[in-house]
Scaffold this motif. Structure first.
Motif, mmCIF file in Angstrom:
data_model
loop_
_atom_site.group_PDB
_atom_site.id
_atom_site.type_symbol
_atom_site.label_atom_id
_atom_site.label_comp_id
_atom_site.label_asym_id
_atom_site.label_seq_id
_atom_site.Cartn_x
_atom_site.Cartn_y
_atom_site.Cartn_z
ATOM 1 N N PRO A 84 0.816 -1.218 0.000
ATOM 2 C CA PRO A 84 0.000 0.000 0.000
ATOM 3 C C PRO A 84 0.847 1.263 0.000
ATOM 4 C CG PRO A 84 -0.057 -1.056 2.154
ATOM 5 C CD PRO A 84 0.625 -2.018 1.232
ATOM 6 N N TYR A 85 0.270 2.339 -0.548
ATOM 7 C CA TYR A 85 0.962 3.615 -0.654
ATOM 8 C C TYR A 85 1.388 4.132 0.714
ATOM 9 C CZ TYR A 85 1.786 8.546 -1.707
ATOM 10 O OH TYR A 85 2.346 9.784 -1.818
ATOM 11 N N GLN A 86 0.606 3.849 1.762
ATOM 12 C CA GLN A 86 0.911 4.349 3.096
ATOM 13 C C GLN A 86 2.248 3.830 3.623
ATOM 14 O OE1 GLN A 86 -1.932 3.052 2.091
ATOM 15 N NE2 GLN A 86 -3.362 4.781 2.262
ATOM 16 N N GLN A 87 2.730 2.710 3.079
ATOM 17 C CA GLN A 87 4.004 2.162 3.531
ATOM 18 C C GLN A 87 5.191 2.673 2.709
ATOM 19 O OE1 GLN A 87 3.891 -2.135 3.956
ATOM 20 N NE2 GLN A 87 1.769 -2.108 4.692
ATOM 21 N N MET A 88 4.905 3.499 1.699
ATOM 22 C CA MET A 88 5.975 4.049 0.868
ATOM 23 C C MET A 88 6.799 5.067 1.651
ATOM 24 S SD MET A 88 6.957 6.978 -0.985
ATOM 25 C CE MET A 88 5.537 7.901 -1.539
ATOM 26 N N ARG A 89 8.119 4.934 1.581
ATOM 27 C CA ARG A 89 9.013 5.907 2.202
ATOM 28 C C ARG A 89 9.712 6.767 1.151
ATOM 29 N NH1 ARG A 89 6.045 4.633 5.306
ATOM 30 N NH2 ARG A 89 6.309 3.603 7.319
ATOM 31 N N VAL A 90 10.084 6.135 0.021
ATOM 32 C CA VAL A 90 10.747 6.855 -1.074
ATOM 33 C C VAL A 90 10.289 6.244 -2.390
ATOM 34 C CG1 VAL A 90 12.937 7.423 -2.202
ATOM 35 C CG2 VAL A 90 12.803 7.400 0.292
ATOM 36 N N ALA A 91 10.062 7.088 -3.397
ATOM 37 C CA ALA A 91 9.783 6.624 -4.758
ATOM 38 C C ALA A 91 10.650 7.426 -5.726
ATOM 39 C CB ALA A 91 8.311 6.786 -5.110
ATOM 40 N N ILE A 92 11.403 6.718 -6.566
ATOM 41 C CA ILE A 92 12.288 7.345 -7.546
ATOM 42 C C ILE A 92 11.821 6.920 -8.928
ATOM 43 C CG2 ILE A 92 14.658 7.537 -8.392
ATOM 44 C CD1 ILE A 92 15.584 6.772 -5.562
ATOM 45 N N GLU A 93 11.485 7.890 -9.748
ATOM 46 C CA GLU A 93 10.940 7.594 -11.075
ATOM 47 C C GLU A 93 11.913 8.020 -12.166
ATOM 48 O OE1 GLU A 93 7.071 8.864 -13.830
ATOM 49 O OE2 GLU A 93 7.071 9.228 -11.657
ATOM 50 N N VAL A 94 12.191 7.093 -13.102
ATOM 51 C CA VAL A 94 12.924 7.400 -14.321
ATOM 52 C C VAL A 94 11.985 7.128 -15.497
ATOM 53 C CG1 VAL A 94 15.192 6.970 -13.299
ATOM 54 C CG2 VAL A 94 13.951 5.081 -14.371
ATOM 55 N N ALA A 95 12.497 7.169 -16.717
ATOM 56 C CA ALA A 95 11.629 7.101 -17.888
ATOM 57 C C ALA A 95 10.773 5.838 -17.922
ATOM 58 C CB ALA A 95 12.464 7.212 -19.158
ATOM 59 N N ASP A 96 11.365 4.679 -17.608
ATOM 60 C CA ASP A 96 10.651 3.415 -17.772
ATOM 61 C C ASP A 96 10.321 2.702 -16.468
ATOM 62 O OD1 ASP A 96 10.838 3.630 -20.586
ATOM 63 O OD2 ASP A 96 12.897 2.898 -20.505
ATOM 64 N N TRP A 97 10.925 3.143 -15.360
ATOM 65 C CA TRP A 97 10.813 2.394 -14.117
ATOM 66 C C TRP A 97 10.478 3.307 -12.948
ATOM 67 C CZ3 TRP A 97 11.250 -2.842 -14.663
ATOM 68 C CH2 TRP A 97 11.921 -3.320 -15.796
ATOM 69 N N VAL A 98 9.922 2.688 -11.906
ATOM 70 C CA VAL A 98 9.716 3.359 -10.622
ATOM 71 C C VAL A 98 10.283 2.454 -9.537
ATOM 72 C CG1 VAL A 98 8.073 4.342 -8.992
ATOM 73 C CG2 VAL A 98 7.603 4.459 -11.446
#
Length: 295
Positions: A84-98
């Motif tokens: 779940p989103y609530q457990q997300m601490r960091v998200a790094i997005e590039v062109a094709d991946w997260v």
């Protein structure tokens, strides 16, 4: 997250998805430290026990301590997350991946210590990313550098000379201008310095609004040398090489074939000193057919 092998697998997946790519977006729910900027390129991913660190080309480091419950996941764009989103601490997005870090005990950022950034070492140089920066100021700082023996590839990462360049653009700009990264800074002419700085400013400012492309090179899109070690140069066909260079061992990518301008290793011997002064060697060389004909 399992011990040892699970962390290694996560770090390997992060390298595959992120390394060498410009970051499009960074989100963090409880980050301690400065936020990495969109457009900066992920340079490497390292793991030490339960700790995973992601390093950008401007020396920014994201440190995550996974401990018992933390984990890193890699998803394709638009793929649903498994937690779940609530457990997300960091998200790094590039062109094709997260890449998403869940439930990490520590998420913090810091810059790799660089004594050249200390106020006592001098003021910071101009930022070429800013449209109001006068490139001639950077030209003058290059030509007046106090250490004449310093290598050009190292000086371009000196924050007292120029800011905003980073390792990826250092490699790409040197390739675009055909300059050797090992050139002594005191061998740089005013013409060379102007070409170099103008190319850097043009490349950086052209990409400020398009994080999906990291560099403007001879061919549209893509990179000319950065991250392409062992591949053929698009300009001359020679093999692209890489090696650590400088105080922090930042990985330098360059083409031996066409980046020879001001290369100290390309100096040609102009005197008539024999290759081997030993009498036996001289007798052998004198007996070669082309030397007999010449005499």
């Amino acid at each position: 997250m399992s011990d040892g092998d699970g962390v290694h697998r996560a770090a390997s997946a992060l390298r595959t998805a992120l390394a060498g790519k410009p970051m499009v977006r960074f989100d963090a729910s409880c980050l301690v430290g400065p936020t990495p900027r969109a457009g900066r390129v992920v340079e490497r991913v390292e793991n030490h026990g339960k700790h995973i660190e992601i390093v950008w080309d401007d020396n920014m480091v994201l440190h995550t301590n996974l401990r018992l419950n933390g984990s890193w996941h890699v998803y394709r764009q638009a793929e649903p997350w498994r937690k779940p989103y609530q457990q997300m601490r960091v998200a790094i997005e590039v062109a094709d991946w997260v890449a998403v870090c869940f439930n990490a005990a520590v998420t913090e950022t810091y810059r790799i210590p660089d004594k050249r950034r200390h106020p006592g070492m001098g003021r910071l140089g101009p930022d070429l990313c800013e449209s109001n920066t006068d490139p001639s100021v950077v030209v003058n700082l290059l030509l007046s550098h106090k250490d004449g023996a310093a290598r050009l590839g190292e000086v371009l990462l000196d924050q007292r000379v120029v800011r905003g360049l980073g390792n990826l653009y250092r490699c790409e700009v040197l390739w675009a201008t055909e300059l050797s990264p090992f050139a002594r800074i005191d061998s740089l002419t005013e013409h060379d310095a102007i070409r170099l700085v103008n190319a850097a400013a043009t490349m950086l400012r052209a990409n400020m609004q398009q994080a999906e492309r990291a560099a403007s090179v001879a061919e549209k899109g893509g990179l000319a040398v950065y991250g392409r070690n062992g591949q053929r140069c698009r300009r001359c066909g020679e093999t692209i090489d890489c090696r650590p260079l400088g105080q922090h061992g930042r990985m330098l990518y360059w083409c031996r074939g066409c980046q020879q301008h001001l290369d100290p290793h390309q100096e040609v011997q102009t005197d008539d000193t024999p290759m081997d002064p030993h009498p036996a060697a001289q007798a052998y060389l004198a007996g070669l057919p082309w030397n007999r004909d010449a005499s």
